[in-house]
Design a protein around this motif. Structure first.
Motif, PDB file in Angstrom:
ATOM      1  N   THR A  73       7.358 -10.217   3.186  1.00 29.45           N
ATOM      2  CA  THR A  73       7.068 -11.148   4.077  1.00 29.45           C
ATOM      3  C   THR A  73       7.081 -12.719   3.589  1.00 29.45           C
ATOM      4  OG1 THR A  73       4.694 -11.148   3.880  1.00 29.45           O
ATOM      5  CG2 THR A  73       5.545  -9.765   5.525  1.00 29.45           C
ATOM      6  N   GLU A  74       7.589 -13.717   4.556  1.00 31.07           N
ATOM      7  CA  GLU A  74       7.726 -15.053   4.000  1.00 31.07           C
ATOM      8  C   GLU A  74       6.569 -15.604   4.404  1.00 31.07           C
ATOM      9  OE1 GLU A  74      11.515 -16.147   5.672  1.00 31.07           O
ATOM     10  OE2 GLU A  74      12.552 -14.776   4.390  1.00 31.07           O
ATOM     11  N   ASN A  75       5.528 -15.237   4.758  1.00 31.20           N
ATOM     12  CA  ASN A  75       4.182 -15.946   5.225  1.00 31.20           C
ATOM     13  C   ASN A  75       3.074 -15.192   4.681  1.00 31.20           C
ATOM     14  OD1 ASN A  75       3.101 -13.954   7.236  1.00 31.20           O
ATOM     15  ND2 ASN A  75       5.107 -14.096   8.196  1.00 31.20           N
ATOM     16  N   ASN A  76       1.971 -15.953   4.988  1.00 30.93           N
ATOM     17  CA  ASN A  76       0.671 -15.250   4.445  1.00 30.93           C
ATOM     18  C   ASN A  76      -0.050 -14.866   5.564  1.00 30.93           C
ATOM     19  OD1 ASN A  76      -0.178 -17.762   5.273  1.00 30.93           O
ATOM     20  ND2 ASN A  76      -0.885 -18.230   3.271  1.00 30.93           N
ATOM     21  N   TYR A  77       0.449 -14.746   6.827  1.00 23.23           N
ATOM     22  CA  TYR A  77      -0.717 -14.442   7.961  1.00 23.23           C
ATOM     23  C   TYR A  77      -0.183 -13.240   8.758  1.00 23.23           C
ATOM     24  CZ  TYR A  77       3.561 -16.882  10.081  1.00 23.23           C
ATOM     25  OH  TYR A  77       4.909 -16.999  10.215  1.00 23.23           O
ATOM     26  N   SER A  78       0.807 -12.531   8.210  1.00 26.84           N
ATOM     27  CA  SER A  78       0.986 -11.205   8.672  1.00 26.84           C
ATOM     28  C   SER A  78      -0.049 -10.120   8.192  1.00 26.84           C
ATOM     29  CB  SER A  78       2.259 -10.635   8.258  1.00 26.84           C
ATOM     30  OG  SER A  78       3.340 -11.670   9.078  1.00 26.84           O
ATOM     31  N   ASP A  79      -0.234  -8.996   8.752  1.00 32.58           N
ATOM     32  CA  ASP A  79      -0.899  -8.031   8.202  1.00 32.58           C
ATOM     33  C   ASP A  79      -0.403  -7.152   7.221  1.00 32.58           C
ATOM     34  OD1 ASP A  79       0.303  -6.571  10.191  1.00 32.58           O
ATOM     35  OD2 ASP A  79      -1.514  -5.933  11.171  1.00 32.58           O
ATOM     36  N   PHE A  80       0.837  -7.591   6.851  1.00 32.77           N
ATOM     37  CA  PHE A  80       1.621  -6.452   5.917  1.00 32.77           C
ATOM     38  C   PHE A  80       2.365  -7.627   4.927  1.00 32.77           C
ATOM     39  CE2 PHE A  80       4.195  -7.739   9.701  1.00 32.77           C
ATOM     40  CZ  PHE A  80       5.362  -7.968   9.067  1.00 32.77           C
ATOM     41  N   GLU A  81       2.661  -7.108   3.775  1.00 30.14           N
ATOM     42  CA  GLU A  81       3.296  -7.759   2.869  1.00 30.14           C
ATOM     43  C   GLU A  81       4.821  -7.392   2.661  1.00 30.14           C
ATOM     44  OE1 GLU A  81       1.113  -7.266  -0.956  1.00 30.14           O
ATOM     45  OE2 GLU A  81      -0.716  -8.164   0.150  1.00 30.14           O
ATOM     46  N   THR A  82       5.072  -6.363   3.128  1.00 28.39           N
ATOM     47  CA  THR A  82       6.511  -5.874   2.929  1.00 28.39           C
ATOM     48  C   THR A  82       6.938  -5.063   4.168  1.00 28.39           C
ATOM     49  OG1 THR A  82       5.845  -3.641   1.850  1.00 28.39           O
ATOM     50  CG2 THR A  82       6.485  -5.455   0.470  1.00 28.39           C
ATOM     51  N   LYS A 113       8.999   5.030   5.591  1.00 33.87           N
ATOM     52  CA  LYS A 113       7.577   5.789   5.839  1.00 33.87           C
ATOM     53  C   LYS A 113       7.378   6.157   4.278  1.00 33.87           C
ATOM     54  CE  LYS A 113       7.362   6.618  10.678  1.00 33.87           C
ATOM     55  NZ  LYS A 113       7.223   7.568  11.738  1.00 33.87           N
ATOM     56  N   SER A 114       8.375   6.851   3.857  1.00 30.34           N
ATOM     57  CA  SER A 114       8.072   7.240   2.315  1.00 30.34           C
ATOM     58  C   SER A 114       7.916   6.391   1.349  1.00 30.34           C
ATOM     59  CB  SER A 114       9.503   8.451   2.195  1.00 30.34           C
ATOM     60  OG  SER A 114      10.330   7.467   1.602  1.00 30.34           O
ATOM     61  N   LYS A 115       8.208   5.135   1.692  1.00 27.35           N
ATOM     62  CA  LYS A 115       7.958   4.172   0.427  1.00 27.35           C
ATOM     63  C   LYS A 115       6.440   3.250   1.130  1.00 27.35           C
ATOM     64  CE  LYS A 115      11.872   4.313  -1.661  1.00 27.35           C
ATOM     65  NZ  LYS A 115      12.022   4.417  -3.044  1.00 27.35           N
ATOM     66  N   ASP A 116       6.148   4.105   1.999  1.00 25.98           N
ATOM     67  CA  ASP A 116       4.600   3.406   2.748  1.00 25.98           C
ATOM     68  C   ASP A 116       4.783   2.166   3.164  1.00 25.98           C
ATOM     69  OD1 ASP A 116       1.983   3.900   2.923  1.00 25.98           O
ATOM     70  OD2 ASP A 116       1.155   2.750   1.535  1.00 25.98           O
ATOM     71  N   ILE A 117       5.788   1.892   3.781  1.00 25.77           N
ATOM     72  CA  ILE A 117       6.174   0.700   4.802  1.00 25.77           C
ATOM     73  C   ILE A 117       6.226   1.228   6.095  1.00 25.77           C
ATOM     74  CG2 ILE A 117       7.950  -0.928   5.363  1.00 25.77           C
ATOM     75  CD1 ILE A 117       8.855  -0.448   2.255  1.00 25.77           C
ATOM     76  N   HIS A 118       5.056   0.490   7.166  1.00 22.40           N
ATOM     77  CA  HIS A 118       5.169   0.774   8.409  1.00 22.40           C
ATOM     78  C   HIS A 118       5.786  -0.267   9.166  1.00 22.40           C
ATOM     79  CE1 HIS A 118       3.150   4.199   6.897  1.00 22.40           C
ATOM     80  NE2 HIS A 118       2.501   3.440   5.997  1.00 22.40           N
ATOM     81  N   GLU A 119       6.178  -1.465   8.773  1.00 21.96           N
ATOM     82  CA  GLU A 119       6.689  -2.419   9.516  1.00 21.96           C
ATOM     83  C   GLU A 119       8.254  -2.382   9.353  1.00 21.96           C
ATOM     84  OE1 GLU A 119       6.729  -5.815  12.241  1.00 21.96           O
ATOM     85  OE2 GLU A 119       4.993  -4.460  11.892  1.00 21.96           O
ATOM     86  N   ILE A 120       8.778  -2.346  10.592  1.00 17.34           N
ATOM     87  CA  ILE A 120      10.327  -2.081  10.350  1.00 17.34           C
ATOM     88  C   ILE A 120      11.016  -3.127  11.633  1.00 17.34           C
ATOM     89  CG2 ILE A 120      12.593  -0.526  10.936  1.00 17.34           C
ATOM     90  CD1 ILE A 120      10.358   1.798   9.826  1.00 17.34           C
TER      91      ILE A 120
END
Length: 151
Positions: A73-82, A113-120
């Motif tokens: 992410t390019e910000n510090n306000y989202s609830d996800f980092e990747t 999902k296998s990479k534990d990423i839940h924002e697409i």
């Protein structure tokens, strides 16, 4: 039909698909340069640990493509980092409407999902109604509309 990981041997057809995408998007974007342009570094995407490029084959013919790339992410306000960014979604015209794009989407989403990423996320032109409908049917929803003005 089978969906598999793309290899360097697929580059020639993938470059053709890229120009197919450019051609399809020209009516939606008057700012694209004339002639051949490249959106992607396909070799890098194929070789990267942080991306997955897929192709779908039908009777040993590559008919579709898509990729997922892990981005920060390019910000510090989202609830996800990747998040996983999807792109390079292309199906040869004669194979459209047969669920091929959904096959690739499902595989890419499963990989994320296998990479534990839940924002697409993905980008689609607001005027591209058929693509919008396909992505909405797959569970995506609009988030931001980018506005532009040429002066």
């Amino acid at each position: 039909m089978i969906t598999r990981v793309a290899t360097e041997q697929d580059l020639e057809i993938l470059l053709e698909f890229e120009q197919g995408i450019v051609t399809a998007e020209r009516p939606f974007n008057s700012t694209l340069k004339d002639g051949k342009i490249h959106y992607y570094d396909l070799l890098h995407l194929i070789q990267s640990e942080d991306s997955l490029v897929l192709v779908t084959e039908d009777n040993n013919e590559v008919i579709a493509s898509g990729y997922a790339k892990i981005k920060q992410t390019e910000n510090n306000y989202s609830d996800f980092e990747t998040y996983a960014y999807l792109g390079f979604m292309y199906v040869k015209p004669e194979h459209r409407g047969k669920g091929v794009n959904k096959l690739i989407l499902d595989e890419l989403i499963g990989w994320a999902k296998s990479k534990d990423i839940h924002e697409i996320r993905l980008d689609v032109y607001a005027q591209n109604e058929s693509a919008l409908k396909a992505y909405e049917k797959a569970g995506f929803e609009s988030l931001i509309v980018t506005m532009r003005m040429k002066t």
